[in-house]
Design an enzyme around this catalytic site. Sequence first.
Site, PDB file in Angstrom:
ATOM      1  N   ASP A  88       0.828  -1.199   0.000  1.00  0.00           N
ATOM      2  CA  ASP A  88       0.000   0.000   0.000  1.00  0.00           C
ATOM      3  C   ASP A  88       0.873   1.265   0.000  1.00  0.00           C
ATOM      4  OD1 ASP A  88      -2.798   1.028   0.411  1.00  0.00           O
ATOM      5  OD2 ASP A  88      -1.890   1.913   2.196  1.00  0.00           O
ATOM      6  N   GLU A 144      14.544 -15.551   0.561  1.00  0.00           N
ATOM      7  CA  GLU A 144      14.886 -16.631   1.505  1.00  0.00           C
ATOM      8  C   GLU A 144      13.811 -17.712   1.513  1.00  0.00           C
ATOM      9  OE1 GLU A 144      15.224 -14.837   5.334  1.00  0.00           O
ATOM     10  OE2 GLU A 144      16.634 -13.319   4.592  1.00  0.00           O
TER      11      GLU A 144
END
Length: 555
Positions: free
Chosen positions: A222, A271
């Site tokens: 956002d 990751e």
Amino acid sequence: MTQHLATPADAPTTGTHTGWWRDAVIYQVYPRSFADGDGDSMGDLRGIRSRLPYLKELGVDAVWLSPFYASPQADAGYDVADYRAIDPMFGTLHDADAVIREAHELGLRIIVDLVPNHSSDQHEWFQRALREGPGSPLRERYHFRPGKGANGELPPNDWESIFGGPAWTRTENPDGTPGEWYLHLFAPEQPDFNWEHPAVRDEFRSILRFWLDMGVDGFRVDVAHGLVKAAGLPDIGSHDQLKLLGNDVMPFFDQDGVHEIYRSWRNVLSEYDGERVLVAEAWTPTVERTANYVRPDEMHQAFNFQYLGTHWDAAELRGVIDASLAAMRPVGAPTTWVLSNHDVTRHATRFANPPGLGTQLRTPGDRELGLRRARAATLLMLALPGSAYVYQGEELGLPDVTDLPDEVRQDPSFFRATGQDGFRDGCRVPIPWTAEGSSYGFGTGGSWLPQPATWGALSVEAQTGDPTSTLELYRSALAVRRERPELGAGESVEWLDAPEGVLAFRRDGFVCVANTTGRAISVPLPGRLLLSNEEVRIVDDEAEVPADTTAWWAV
Ligand code: GLC
């Protein structure tokens, strides 16, 4: 809570890079208004969970959920008080886990909304900052400043809130005297974080991990263009700042410093297995500046708001399509296409009105024309290379509700009248699922915004099985797109000669013709008709494409 595989059932095994997001059709669920599972008139996670099979059947690839976090709802959940908790109105973490797990079982990806520009004023950090008073280290995590003027009675600079009024609110000191001011680019209940502060950066990396561990496939970020403010928070010097928004680089938007943040987030996502993605909500002056957000080590996608703002006009559309594809090509990111979301007037209503009125409208216009153009615009969008966004209810051809009475409105911008028009409630009216019954199947306890009496006829139930309905048009279009991955693939279109007001282009084995004029046109028959939003007549070796119609051909 059960741990589960992060990848959807039909996704390839870990380690394989499919780039699923490059041509994904992503469906936006606005949780308040999608489906109400507990009869309190407000949509929730249980409701969403029960409707996942509908989304699977519709044929979308992923679902983006607008915020469902703990929030006082000053801005419908875009004011987050606790980023790791679900608002009781929407359910529990267990419900969120079930939505993610069951979506994955169906082969749907889940993208959640992340709101990093500001928190709620009820966030623990902000509350402590207020309580502890000037000098509190917690104040450094937001933008607190003394006021100007002899007694600090004037705001620290001239910035205006996007929702109208000054972007600063004065606090009261713990002893009751008037205190410092704090910055809020949106409502006063949404204080902006200070992204220069390492604790803010650490906290958001940790929040990303929390949701990645929950199994989400990505984040819609956002106000991604707002996090970093120009050093010294300089005055703008204009009293018409809302006009500058989106046309100029402002000291609070699209600062170059934001990109370092997204590079660090990309590292966090890397990751994890399963190709998790970041999607930028970045309102920038040009598509070229939007492309900066999706460089190879930053986010994966950015909303194409230039496309959303384009009228139903062939020349304009072609210009924006070309510019969007050209801007994304050098950075290697897919272009995205979007026509509606929870912040703008639905496109069936935008296209029902004369062009040039912007994306916040108050008039219903010519509904029949608007719907017809909306259907044609959707087929055009779904024929373009890249990823496309569908906002809940557009597959039903819902118009904006332009006559909501003032007393039911909840959009904070409505109450700060000088700001953006404040008509966002009109695109947030709950979805009709059944032709009859309480709130047309939205829930058993009514709906938080009143639905028009005509909406039973627009319900999922009423449209299912009707080959002329908008719902079946979306289902067919998405089915063709799944059968023919070449529709979303690639990064260019080959334009074909076409009469004025008509767009025609070729992609791998496929031709799309979009007639944006108000009259039928004839084109040489391109091949075998796959789909069109109105009936296309074939006469000898010519195809007659009616007014406001898009047609797809296999060639
Ligand atoms: C984004 C959201 C909008 C919200 C604003 C502030 O633009 O899409 O709904 O009001 O950010 O968070």
